[in-house]
Structures are given as structure tokens and as C-alpha cells.
Design an enzyme around this catalytic site. Sequence first.
Site, PDB file in Angstrom:
ATOM      1  N   GLY A 167      -3.284   5.079   2.795  1.00  0.00           N
ATOM      2  CA  GLY A 167      -4.534   5.405   3.312  1.00  0.00           C
ATOM      3  C   GLY A 167      -5.277   6.048   2.028  1.00  0.00           C
ATOM      4  O   GLY A 167      -5.051   6.030   1.013  1.00  0.00           O
ATOM      5  N   LYS A 195     -15.189   8.602  -4.074  1.00  0.00           N
ATOM      6  CA  LYS A 195     -13.675   8.299  -4.792  1.00  0.00           C
ATOM      7  C   LYS A 195     -13.303   9.341  -5.682  1.00  0.00           C
ATOM      8  O   LYS A 195     -14.246   9.597  -6.822  1.00  0.00           O
ATOM      9  CB  LYS A 195     -13.679   6.879  -5.258  1.00  0.00           C
ATOM     10  CG  LYS A 195     -12.416   6.616  -5.747  1.00  0.00           C
ATOM     11  CD  LYS A 195     -12.334   5.186  -6.117  1.00  0.00           C
ATOM     12  CE  LYS A 195     -10.673   4.936  -6.573  1.00  0.00           C
ATOM     13  NZ  LYS A 195     -10.542   3.300  -6.759  1.00  0.00           N
ATOM     14  N   ASP A 205      -3.312  13.910  -6.530  1.00  0.00           N
ATOM     15  CA  ASP A 205      -4.106  14.864  -6.798  1.00  0.00           C
ATOM     16  C   ASP A 205      -5.455  14.900  -6.020  1.00  0.00           C
ATOM     17  O   ASP A 205      -6.330  15.815  -6.028  1.00  0.00           O
ATOM     18  CB  ASP A 205      -4.075  15.367  -8.132  1.00  0.00           C
ATOM     19  CG  ASP A 205      -4.653  14.156  -8.797  1.00  0.00           C
ATOM     20  OD1 ASP A 205      -5.143  13.172  -8.470  1.00  0.00           O
ATOM     21  OD2 ASP A 205      -4.884  14.620 -10.244  1.00  0.00           O
ATOM     22  N   GLY A 206      -5.600  13.513  -5.661  1.00  0.00           N
ATOM     23  CA  GLY A 206      -6.873  13.377  -4.761  1.00  0.00           C
ATOM     24  C   GLY A 206      -7.988  13.194  -5.825  1.00  0.00           C
ATOM     25  O   GLY A 206      -9.230  13.002  -5.486  1.00  0.00           O
ATOM     26  N   ARG A 256      -9.617  -2.295   5.035  1.00  0.00           N
ATOM     27  CA  ARG A 256      -8.956  -3.352   4.318  1.00  0.00           C
ATOM     28  C   ARG A 256      -8.076  -4.181   5.245  1.00  0.00           C
ATOM     29  O   ARG A 256      -7.552  -3.825   6.430  1.00  0.00           O
ATOM     30  CB  ARG A 256      -8.203  -2.431   3.110  1.00  0.00           C
ATOM     31  CG  ARG A 256      -8.991  -1.516   2.248  1.00  0.00           C
ATOM     32  CD  ARG A 256      -8.607  -0.168   1.892  1.00  0.00           C
ATOM     33  NE  ARG A 256      -9.296   0.465   1.531  1.00  0.00           N
ATOM     34  CZ  ARG A 256      -9.730   0.732   0.225  1.00  0.00           C
ATOM     35  NH1 ARG A 256      -8.813   0.047  -0.466  1.00  0.00           N
ATOM     36  NH2 ARG A 256     -10.433   1.446  -0.228  1.00  0.00           N
ATOM     37  N   ASP A 268      -3.402  -3.526   0.525  1.00  0.00           N
ATOM     38  CA  ASP A 268      -4.218  -2.413   0.728  1.00  0.00           C
ATOM     39  C   ASP A 268      -5.746  -2.352  -0.301  1.00  0.00           C
ATOM     40  O   ASP A 268      -6.690  -1.702  -0.055  1.00  0.00           O
ATOM     41  CB  ASP A 268      -3.706  -1.200   0.531  1.00  0.00           C
ATOM     42  CG  ASP A 268      -2.951  -1.137  -0.705  1.00  0.00           C
ATOM     43  OD1 ASP A 268      -2.123  -1.976  -0.930  1.00  0.00           O
ATOM     44  OD2 ASP A 268      -3.431  -0.042  -1.496  1.00  0.00           O
ATOM     45  N   ASN A 269      -5.667  -3.442  -1.081  1.00  0.00           N
ATOM     46  CA  ASN A 269      -6.813  -3.696  -1.739  1.00  0.00           C
ATOM     47  C   ASN A 269      -7.566  -4.734  -1.483  1.00  0.00           C
ATOM     48  O   ASN A 269      -8.307  -5.500  -2.261  1.00  0.00           O
ATOM     49  CB  ASN A 269      -6.495  -3.480  -3.352  1.00  0.00           C
ATOM     50  CG  ASN A 269      -5.922  -2.267  -3.813  1.00  0.00           C
ATOM     51  OD1 ASN A 269      -6.325  -1.216  -3.328  1.00  0.00           O
ATOM     52  ND2 ASN A 269      -5.386  -2.276  -5.095  1.00  0.00           N
TER      53      ASN A 269
HETATM   54  P1  AMP Z   1      -4.429   1.956  -5.605  1.00  0.00           P
HETATM   55  O1  AMP Z   1      -3.340   1.248  -6.030  1.00  0.00           O
HETATM   56  O2  AMP Z   1      -5.355   2.660  -6.751  1.00  0.00           O
HETATM   57  O3  AMP Z   1      -5.252   1.348  -4.871  1.00  0.00           O
HETATM   58  O4  AMP Z   1      -4.096   3.151  -4.702  1.00  0.00           O
HETATM   59  C1  AMP Z   1      -3.000   3.045  -3.931  1.00  0.00           C
HETATM   60  C2  AMP Z   1      -2.667   3.851  -2.852  1.00  0.00           C
HETATM   61  O5  AMP Z   1      -2.541   5.371  -3.650  1.00  0.00           O
HETATM   62  C3  AMP Z   1      -4.292   4.484  -2.041  1.00  0.00           C
HETATM   63  O6  AMP Z   1      -3.694   5.007  -0.884  1.00  0.00           O
HETATM   64  C4  AMP Z   1      -4.805   5.489  -2.989  1.00  0.00           C
HETATM   65  O7  AMP Z   1      -5.596   6.412  -2.162  1.00  0.00           O
HETATM   66  C5  AMP Z   1      -3.465   6.350  -3.433  1.00  0.00           C
HETATM   67  N1  AMP Z   1      -4.111   7.135  -4.732  1.00  0.00           N
HETATM   68  C6  AMP Z   1      -4.225   6.436  -5.890  1.00  0.00           C
HETATM   69  N2  AMP Z   1      -4.494   7.568  -6.945  1.00  0.00           N
HETATM   70  C7  AMP Z   1      -4.306   8.548  -6.158  1.00  0.00           C
HETATM   71  C8  AMP Z   1      -4.414  10.171  -6.440  1.00  0.00           C
HETATM   72  N3  AMP Z   1      -4.897  10.378  -7.562  1.00  0.00           N
HETATM   73  N4  AMP Z   1      -4.589  11.058  -5.505  1.00  0.00           N
HETATM   74  C9  AMP Z   1      -4.355  10.647  -4.141  1.00  0.00           C
HETATM   75  N5  AMP Z   1      -3.770   9.537  -3.832  1.00  0.00           N
HETATM   76  C10 AMP Z   1      -4.091   8.356  -4.883  1.00  0.00           C
HETATM   77 MG    MG Z   2      -6.553   1.008  -3.536  1.00  0.00          MG
END
Ligand code: AMP
Ligand code: MG
Length: 493
Positions: free
Chosen positions: A98, A117, A129-130, A187, A260-261
Site C-alpha cells: 500500500g 511522496k 517511517d513514511g 498499480r 506493485d511498481n
Molecule cells: P518500493 O519498493 O519503494 O516501491 O516500496 C515498497 C513498499 O514499501 C511500498 O508499499 C512503499 O509504500 C513502502 N515503503 C517504502 N519505503 C517506505 C517508508 N520509508 N515508509 C513507509 N513505507 C515505505
Molecule cells: Mg513502490
Amino acid sequence: MSLLAEDTDVADLGLRWKPGFAALGPAFLTHLRPTPLPDPYWVGHSESVARELGLPADWRQSDTTLAALTGTLPVAGTNPFATVYSGHQFGVWAGQLGDGRAIMLGETEGELEVQLKGAGRTPYSRGGDGRAVLRSSIREFLCSEAMHGLGIPTTRALSVTGSDARVYREAPESAAVVARVAPSFIRFGHFEHFAANQREDELRALADYVIDRYYPACRTTERFNGNAYAAFLEAVSERTAALLAQWQAVGFCHGVMNTDNMSILGLTIDYGPFQFLDGFDPRHICNHSDTSGRYAFNQQPNVAYWNLFCLAQALLPLIGDQEVAVAALESYKTVFPNAFEARMRAKLGLADAAESDRALIEGVLKLLAAGKVDYTIFWRRLSHYMADSNAEPVRDLFLDRAGFDTWLLSFSERHAQSVRADAGRLMLQSNPKYVLRNHLGQQAIEAAAQKDFSGVATLLTLLQTPCEEHPGADAYAGFPPDWASTIEISCSS
Ligand code: AMP
Ligand code: MG
């Protein structure tokens, strides 16, 4: 900035908003507010995206806009939310993911979604940490606009704003927010989420929403006996194939092609450890975390197909027949090679197609790989050769001069049969002079960390029109320095 603006606790971006994705309801998202970051500052901005959104000409003059795009001030007329999706990561089912750090402001009347973002934790943050760090936010901002400049479908980026608030990765870093813009951020993983949880009503609602809004032709199709969901899968397959052809032709490695990407609109999305190839190496792995090379450059077309297969599986309850679902994926196998050959033909300056083109393309890629020849510089020099007939600068790139001469002869013979007179011009428009090489991004990032944002602005200008000459900017079009190969970019962002 007016006193009035300073007093207000809501920013009015001058945009009109509509419900968009949020109309799907609470099963799909959670409404929440971004978490404010202290004392935001501008790092980069794209006037081109501002114009597409319809922002007023003076949009950057207001500190409330700066605060709003950092998630520090609410935006008038919006009810922000994070969406839920799942996905396969590195070939393994990862369950619920998500928007863990991307918060959607909403959709404008002009039908563009705006997402922040790095705007704070959401119910989907899991352990995260969002937040997003400055370096990866600059990379996403620049690459979004670079891809658009190359004519490659992508999410866009309006701005990147920073804050001195600390974010902890391997070391403390500063936080940043990218304001991303796209017709939709949906996605493959959104569909997988509802399929995996056996929530067919929501799965159907999501598919109907996407078809009605983005693939309306599927409603009236005669393909698959009028099965709109199968036609939808086929259309997504074709867009994805066209996207992958563009990536492969320009030498772009995404790095994290998890489901998811993968954008349901066939856009490049979620820029992480991506890389434009320097020396041509088909097996190049740009993601330091990808130890097995699952997402190596030459694996990308197959991985995209594998991801489409996951999407097909998710849509199966709606399509209703496994054979039809598999048939809907078939066109990937012809659209990808055809689109790739078309892109490569343009790079070769060929306006028409001939049987021998495939051998010509394979021949040059083999030579480039054998010598690890710089991909971007080769194509640009070959384009100049078409204009001035001086082969030396291209020839100099190869150790295997004899091999190159043989190829160049077949290239020249092919051109002798071609209908096109201005091949050199076509090539200069098809072979960029400027791409966002890792070391260029790195230099801009290091300056930005010292609050010098001029490098970000300069790169943006070059990358928005990457096939133009931009006199005085040759330093951005040269070979990478030795240290470029030591840059390690991982999933940490
Ligand atoms: P990504 O591989 O960067 O596309 O991220 C995979 C998942 O991890 C997605 O659901 C992102 O929202 C989540 N995510 C990545 N980095 C963070 C972060 N620093 N805080 C919260 N969620 C994250
Ligand atoms: Mg992603």
C-alpha cells in the site's frame, strides 16, 4: 507573500478537485492528513508540470504553496488519502503493501492525480517511517522529467521540497517530498490485493473504474467475444510492451520491477535504484539489493511479462476463463519485439522496415556489449556520422575496429536502400545527447545537500529537451568518470 496568506491555515493552489479514485470508497483507501515537516524549502520544480496542472503563473511565490506541497499545510478542496495494494516482490508474494509514504491529495478537474511522496506514515507504512530522503527524491524528480523529455510514458513530478528534519537510513539524512502527478497511480498490485483476498466485488469495482476511465474502448470491443476484462488485460499488456520497448531502446534499467511498481497505465513509476546504462552491458544490475540479478537490464522484458501474468491471475475471476486470460497476454510477445525494433530503427535513422534490420540491430548490440561501449555516446556519435560522414569518432569507441567496420558497412548498405534522405536529423532526434547518468544525479544531490540547488535546475533544463545540443553543456554529455562505477544504489530511499 501576502499577510493574508500567512494567516491562513489552508493553502489554495487555485485548482479545482474532484473525487476521482476516492469515490471507490473505504475498502480501497484510508483518508488521512500528511504529517508536517518543519521549515520546508524548494529543491526543484517543473514549470512544465505546473502548466499541465493549470497552476497560476506565480505558483512558486507563495510560502503556503511550498508548505502545501511538503504536506505541511492542508490544500483547500482536498481530502487526502492513502490507497491499499499488495504485490509480488522479487518474485515472491509479499501480501499487503500500500501507499506507505505517498499520500494522494486528490484528482484535479483536469484529471491529474497529485500525490505527495514522503509525506508521513499511513496505515500501510508497515515498519517504515513514511518519509523519503533528499537523494532519492531528487533522483525521482529528475528522472520523471527526463523520461517525459525522452517521450517515454511516466508519472511526472511537479516539485521536490526539502526539510532539515532528520530521516534515519544507514545514516541520518534530510527529508524531502516529491509532488508526483499522473492520470492514475493504480498499480497491478491494486488488483492483486483484492483478488488475493477473494473480494470479487471490490475487484470488479476497481476494474470497472479503470476501464471506464482509462480504457473505455474495452467496453465496445469485439475481441474475446466482447469480454471487456480480457480486452482490458490485452490493452494493459500492449501498453506495457510498448513501455518496455522504450526502456530497452534508451538503455534504462528500472531496478525494482515488483508488481506493485507496475503502472496499470503503462507508465514508468516508482523511481528507486534505476540507472541509464553507461557502458553497454546487457546483464547490468543497477539495484545493489538485487543480488540474483532478477531485474538485470536484459531481464526486464521477461519480468514485465511475468508481472502481466500475475495481473492476469488477479483478473481471472472477472475474465472467467483461463484460456481467454492467457490469450489476452499473447500480444505482448509480438508488440514488444515490434515496438523495440521500431525504436531501434529510429535510432538507426531508418524510416522504413526491411527483413535485414533485426540482424543489423542484433549486430550492433553485440558489438556494443563486447566492448562495453558507452551506449548513449555511441548512438549520438553515430547520428553525427550520418550528418558529416566522419566515422572516426564512432570507430574510436571500439577496440574491435574490424568488427565495427564490418557492421558500419552493412549499416551504410542498408541506408543506401532506405527511402529517407534526412536520416541524420531523425537520428539526432532519436538518440539523446543527455541522459540522467548516476554520476550526474550524484553531483546534483551532493550540491543540494549543501543547499546549492543549481545543479538540479541545470540537469532539469538539459533533460527536458535531451536531444537538443544545449551549447556549453558538453560536460554533462561526456563519459562517466571512474568513480561513477563505484556508486551503489540500493532499495534504501
Ligand atoms: P518500493 O519498493 O519503494 O516501491 O516500496 C515498497 C513498499 O514499501 C511500498 O508499499 C512503499 O509504500 C513502502 N515503503 C517504502 N519505503 C517506505 C517508508 N520509508 N515508509 C513507509 N513505507 C515505505
Ligand atoms: Mg513502490
